[in-house]
Write a protein that holds these residues in place. Structure first.
Motif, PDB file in Angstrom:
ATOM      1  N   GLN A   6     -32.986  14.129  77.410  1.00  0.00           N
ATOM      2  CA  GLN A   6     -33.015  13.871  75.840  1.00  0.00           C
ATOM      3  C   GLN A   6     -34.195  13.066  75.106  1.00  0.00           C
ATOM      4  OE1 GLN A   6     -30.113  14.995  73.687  1.00  0.00           O
ATOM      5  NE2 GLN A   6     -31.872  14.827  72.410  1.00  0.00           N
ATOM      6  N   LEU A   7     -34.487  11.954  75.989  1.00  0.00           N
ATOM      7  CA  LEU A   7     -35.641  11.223  75.775  1.00  0.00           C
ATOM      8  C   LEU A   7     -36.885  11.881  75.815  1.00  0.00           C
ATOM      9  CD1 LEU A   7     -34.423   7.704  77.126  1.00  0.00           C
ATOM     10  CD2 LEU A   7     -34.763   8.377  74.855  1.00  0.00           C
ATOM     11  N   ASN A  10     -37.201  14.224  72.739  1.00  0.00           N
ATOM     12  CA  ASN A  10     -37.640  13.146  71.561  1.00  0.00           C
ATOM     13  C   ASN A  10     -39.068  12.844  71.835  1.00  0.00           C
ATOM     14  OD1 ASN A  10     -35.078  13.234  70.912  1.00  0.00           O
ATOM     15  ND2 ASN A  10     -34.438  11.329  71.847  1.00  0.00           N
ATOM     16  N   LEU A 136     -29.822  18.356  69.468  1.00  0.00           N
ATOM     17  CA  LEU A 136     -31.209  18.792  68.989  1.00  0.00           C
ATOM     18  C   LEU A 136     -30.758  19.263  67.297  1.00  0.00           C
ATOM     19  CD1 LEU A 136     -34.073  19.404  69.299  1.00  0.00           C
ATOM     20  CD2 LEU A 136     -33.630  21.828  69.530  1.00  0.00           C
ATOM     21  N   HIS A 140     -35.886  19.120  63.928  1.00  0.00           N
ATOM     22  CA  HIS A 140     -36.741  18.871  65.088  1.00  0.00           C
ATOM     23  C   HIS A 140     -37.400  20.324  65.748  1.00  0.00           C
ATOM     24  CE1 HIS A 140     -34.824  14.900  66.229  1.00  0.00           C
ATOM     25  NE2 HIS A 140     -35.353  14.727  65.034  1.00  0.00           N
ATOM     26  N   ASP A 209     -38.677  13.778  59.767  1.00  0.00           N
ATOM     27  CA  ASP A 209     -37.887  13.103  61.157  1.00  0.00           C
ATOM     28  C   ASP A 209     -37.292  11.724  60.794  1.00  0.00           C
ATOM     29  OD1 ASP A 209     -37.133  12.925  64.115  1.00  0.00           O
ATOM     30  OD2 ASP A 209     -39.044  11.585  64.546  1.00  0.00           O
ATOM     31  N   GLU A 251     -41.086   7.143  74.362  1.00  0.00           N
ATOM     32  CA  GLU A 251     -39.344   7.459  74.221  1.00  0.00           C
ATOM     33  C   GLU A 251     -39.046   7.096  75.404  1.00  0.00           C
ATOM     34  OE1 GLU A 251     -37.650   8.239  71.654  1.00  0.00           O
ATOM     35  OE2 GLU A 251     -38.979   8.204  70.339  1.00  0.00           O
TER      36      GLU A 251
END
Length: 286
Positions: A6-7, A10, A136, A140, A209, A251
């Motif tokens: 997930q990071l 990002n 998500l 994005h 964002d 991130e």
């Protein structure tokens, strides 16, 4: 592992925004030989141009993006003609101080016209997509696709057009390029056009964002400079790679340090690069 992925997602998103800002900053440095401290504020004013179009004409933000890029490119060319052209042949430190002053003027202009409070392109809650344990936001995906299209456009411009090749030649060796008859004034103007347009795109994507604020570009300036130095100053493709690396590093660093210290990661990478590999991670011609 899920948190890591997930990071990483990002980080790629943040890296896409940083890459657009870094490409413009590195092209300006490569051709004009000075660090443009007003680049972050060009990003911010581009984001606010888009906000005006969205508010007045009730358009989606991506529809306002071309207008914001065009207006910011024109503003960048205007700033060059009014400020930088007159002091282009002085010591670089004078240009650097002038760019810092320009940043303050742009930020004050934003505060006078749009106010100093936080603003957003659209209100309401945007439900994220859930892909298994990952989430998500639709914005994005739009940001990543739009940033990819712009990067491909920059690549085609630099490799398929005479002006793009002239910009690369001036960035590599200005004196040799001028001897071969490359029109320096036109190259400089196109450098500001491309740099300003990409800065506006980065600002709009950052606003999508997060939110819009007069210092939104200034706070992102350090990671942009870090991406520029990491990729090799004056090298657009290096800036793209540097932006992605810096974005992912910032991130992923939240796995071990508080999120408020993310900018320190970009600063640390910049310092380490300057000490051990000042030419950046990409060597050779642009």
């Amino acid at each position: 592992m899920i948190e890591f992925i997930q990071l990483l997602i990002n980080g790629i998103l943040l890296g896409s925004i940083l890459a657009l800002g870094a490409v413009g900053a590195t092209m300006i440095f490569g051709v004009l030989r000075f660090a443009h401290f007003a680049h972050g504020d060009l990003m911010a004013i581009g984001a606010y141009f888009a906000l005006t179009v969205v508010t007045v004409f009730n358009l989606p933000v991506l529809a306002a993006l071309p207008v914001a890029m065009l207006l910011t490119a024109g503003l960048a060319v205007g700033i060059d003609q009014v400020v930088y052209r007159r002091i282009r042949r002085v010591q670089p430190v004078i240009l650097l101080i002038a760019s810092f002053a320009t940043a303050l003027v742009l930020r004050s202009f934003i505060q006078m016209v749009w106010g100093s409070s936080n603003q957003v392109y659209q209100t309401g809650i945007q439900l994220p997509w859930r892909i298994g344990p990952l989430t998500l936001k639709p914005d994005h995906l739009l940001i990543f696709i739009a940033a990819t299209v712009l990067v491909i456009g920059v690549h085609l411009f630099l490799t398929r057009t005479k002006m793009g090749k002239a910009m690369r030649a001036m960035s590599d060796n200005m004196n040799l390029a001028l001897v071969t008859g490359i029109p320096a004034d036109r190259v400089i103007m196109w450098t500001w056009v491309i740099g300003g347009a990409l800065a506006a795109a980065a600002g709009v994507f950052l606003g999508m964002d997060t939110r819009l604020h007069p210092v939104m570009g200034w706070t992102l300036l350090l990671p942009i400079f870090a991406a520029t130095i990491l990729g090799g100053i004056g090298r657009p493709y290096g800036a793209i790679l540097g932006g992605l690396v810096i974005g992912c590093a910032m991130e992923l660093s939240t796995l071990i340090i508080p999120g408020s210290y993310k900018p320190a990661v970009a600063f640390a990478i910049m310092v380490v690069t300057l000490i051990f590999r000042p030419q950046g991670i990409i060597k050779g011609s642009v």
